[in-house]
Motif scaffolding. Structure first.
Motif, PDB file in Angstrom:
ATOM      1  N   THR A   5      93.380  22.888  28.388  1.00 48.64           N
ATOM      2  CA  THR A   5      93.486  21.948  29.654  1.00 48.64           C
ATOM      3  C   THR A   5      93.654  22.811  30.936  1.00 48.64           C
ATOM      4  O   THR A   5      93.211  22.557  32.091  1.00 48.64           O
ATOM      5  CB  THR A   5      94.762  21.158  29.181  1.00 48.64           C
ATOM      6  N   THR A   6      94.392  23.980  30.762  1.00 48.99           N
ATOM      7  CA  THR A   6      94.586  24.808  31.848  1.00 48.99           C
ATOM      8  C   THR A   6      93.316  25.385  32.242  1.00 48.99           C
ATOM      9  O   THR A   6      93.176  25.089  33.706  1.00 48.99           O
ATOM     10  CB  THR A   6      95.663  25.825  31.592  1.00 48.99           C
ATOM     11  N   ARG A   7      92.430  25.927  31.713  1.00 50.00           N
ATOM     12  CA  ARG A   7      91.237  26.357  32.062  1.00 50.00           C
ATOM     13  C   ARG A   7      90.434  25.147  32.873  1.00 50.00           C
ATOM     14  O   ARG A   7      89.468  25.390  33.793  1.00 50.00           O
ATOM     15  CB  ARG A   7      90.538  27.038  30.803  1.00 50.00           C
ATOM     16  N   ILE A   8      90.307  23.963  32.098  1.00 47.82           N
ATOM     17  CA  ILE A   8      89.593  22.933  32.484  1.00 47.82           C
ATOM     18  C   ILE A   8      90.026  22.499  34.052  1.00 47.82           C
ATOM     19  O   ILE A   8      89.135  22.405  34.960  1.00 47.82           O
ATOM     20  CB  ILE A   8      89.556  21.658  31.746  1.00 47.82           C
ATOM     21  N   VAL A   9      91.142  22.397  33.955  1.00 44.40           N
ATOM     22  CA  VAL A   9      91.959  21.875  35.568  1.00 44.40           C
ATOM     23  C   VAL A   9      91.536  23.327  36.392  1.00 44.40           C
ATOM     24  O   VAL A   9      91.116  22.891  37.511  1.00 44.40           O
ATOM     25  CB  VAL A   9      93.306  21.983  35.346  1.00 44.40           C
ATOM     26  N   HIS A  10      91.789  24.271  36.075  1.00 40.89           N
ATOM     27  CA  HIS A  10      91.455  25.726  36.905  1.00 40.89           C
ATOM     28  C   HIS A  10      89.893  25.437  37.582  1.00 40.89           C
ATOM     29  O   HIS A  10      89.585  25.726  38.558  1.00 40.89           O
ATOM     30  CB  HIS A  10      91.543  26.941  36.324  1.00 40.89           C
ATOM     31  N   ILE A  13      89.709  22.768  40.018  1.00 39.04           N
ATOM     32  CA  ILE A  13      90.099  23.257  41.305  1.00 39.04           C
ATOM     33  C   ILE A  13      89.167  24.244  42.034  1.00 39.04           C
ATOM     34  O   ILE A  13      88.970  24.109  43.327  1.00 39.04           O
ATOM     35  CB  ILE A  13      91.511  23.877  41.071  1.00 39.04           C
ATOM     36  N   GLU A  14      88.472  25.076  41.353  1.00 44.83           N
ATOM     37  CA  GLU A  14      87.510  25.929  41.808  1.00 44.83           C
ATOM     38  C   GLU A  14      86.249  25.345  42.353  1.00 44.83           C
ATOM     39  O   GLU A  14      85.756  25.840  43.274  1.00 44.83           O
ATOM     40  CB  GLU A  14      87.221  26.784  40.698  1.00 44.83           C
ATOM     41  N   SER A  15      86.096  24.249  41.577  1.00 49.25           N
ATOM     42  CA  SER A  15      84.754  23.397  41.936  1.00 49.25           C
ATOM     43  C   SER A  15      84.935  22.625  43.090  1.00 49.25           C
ATOM     44  O   SER A  15      84.159  21.654  43.448  1.00 49.25           O
ATOM     45  CB  SER A  15      84.101  22.581  40.821  1.00 49.25           C
ATOM     46  N   LYS A  16      86.295  22.547  43.689  1.00 48.74           N
ATOM     47  CA  LYS A  16      86.812  21.420  44.719  1.00 48.74           C
ATOM     48  C   LYS A  16      86.625  20.092  44.296  1.00 48.74           C
ATOM     49  O   LYS A  16      86.646  19.105  45.079  1.00 48.74           O
ATOM     50  CB  LYS A  16      85.999  21.587  45.877  1.00 48.74           C
ATOM     51  N   VAL A  17      86.907  19.906  42.807  1.00 48.86           N
ATOM     52  CA  VAL A  17      86.763  18.250  42.341  1.00 48.86           C
ATOM     53  C   VAL A  17      88.222  17.804  42.590  1.00 48.86           C
ATOM     54  O   VAL A  17      88.394  16.688  43.020  1.00 48.86           O
ATOM     55  CB  VAL A  17      86.438  18.240  41.119  1.00 48.86           C
ATOM     56  N   ILE A  18      89.249  18.794  42.482  1.00 49.75           N
ATOM     57  CA  ILE A  18      90.713  18.131  42.715  1.00 49.75           C
ATOM     58  C   ILE A  18      91.274  18.976  43.611  1.00 49.75           C
ATOM     59  O   ILE A  18      90.798  20.288  43.757  1.00 49.75           O
ATOM     60  CB  ILE A  18      91.437  18.050  41.231  1.00 49.75           C
ATOM     61  N   ASN A  19      92.546  18.805  44.106  1.00 52.64           N
ATOM     62  CA  ASN A  19      93.499  19.625  44.857  1.00 52.64           C
ATOM     63  C   ASN A  19      94.371  20.497  44.099  1.00 52.64           C
ATOM     64  O   ASN A  19      94.582  20.098  43.090  1.00 52.64           O
ATOM     65  CB  ASN A  19      94.360  18.679  46.001  1.00 52.64           C
ATOM     66  N   GLU A  27      96.533  18.479  34.424  1.00 50.07           N
ATOM     67  CA  GLU A  27      97.151  19.054  33.148  1.00 50.07           C
ATOM     68  C   GLU A  27      97.472  18.126  32.300  1.00 50.07           C
ATOM     69  O   GLU A  27      97.403  18.266  31.027  1.00 50.07           O
ATOM     70  CB  GLU A  27      97.876  20.442  33.450  1.00 50.07           C
ATOM     71  N   TYR A  28      98.616  17.312  32.624  1.00 51.59           N
ATOM     72  CA  TYR A  28      99.258  16.621  31.866  1.00 51.59           C
ATOM     73  C   TYR A  28      98.283  15.497  31.382  1.00 51.59           C
ATOM     74  O   TYR A  28      98.415  15.274  30.044  1.00 51.59           O
ATOM     75  CB  TYR A  28     100.582  16.114  32.583  1.00 51.59           C
ATOM     76  N   GLY A  29      97.952  14.808  32.207  1.00 57.64           N
ATOM     77  CA  GLY A  29      96.725  13.887  31.778  1.00 57.64           C
ATOM     78  C   GLY A  29      95.765  14.320  30.697  1.00 57.64           C
ATOM     79  O   GLY A  29      95.426  13.615  29.652  1.00 57.64           O
ATOM     80  N   LEU A  30      95.125  15.373  30.889  1.00 58.80           N
ATOM     81  CA  LEU A  30      94.154  16.047  30.209  1.00 58.80           C
ATOM     82  C   LEU A  30      94.813  16.446  28.612  1.00 58.80           C
ATOM     83  O   LEU A  30      94.208  16.336  27.682  1.00 58.80           O
ATOM     84  CB  LEU A  30      93.356  17.240  30.490  1.00 58.80           C
ATOM     85  N   GLU A  31      96.053  16.966  28.627  1.00 58.85           N
ATOM     86  CA  GLU A  31      96.708  17.021  27.499  1.00 58.85           C
ATOM     87  C   GLU A  31      97.015  15.905  26.632  1.00 58.85           C
ATOM     88  O   GLU A  31      96.716  15.861  25.464  1.00 58.85           O
ATOM     89  CB  GLU A  31      98.033  17.884  27.694  1.00 58.85           C
TER      90      GLU A  31
END
Length: 63
Positions: A5-10, A13-19, A27-31
């Motif tokens: 989940t940390t990698r997905i969120v990272h 963030i790199e793709s500018k989808v989320i802040n 991370e919590y929601g994906l987990e």
């Protein structure tokens, strides 16, 4: 599971989808989502293994 989940969120963030400020929330929601999906799949497989796959599917998807 936390690493995935940390990698997905990272990646998001790199793709500018989320802040970056929303990192912990995503991370919590994906987990939670991934744990629920894994539990549902496990229960379906267990239901099939004991010969009650259809009943298990109806039970799970009725809620």
């Amino acid at each position: 599971m936390r690493k995935i989940t940390t990698r997905i969120v990272h990646f998001f963030i790199e793709s500018k989808v989320i802040n970056e400020t929303d990192r912990e929330i995503y991370e919590y929601g994906l987990e939670i989502l991934s744990e629920n999906v894994m539990l549902t799949v496990f229960l379906l497989l267990f239901g099939v293994a004991i010969g009650r796959g259809i009943e298990t599917g109806i039970f799970l998807f009725s809620f």
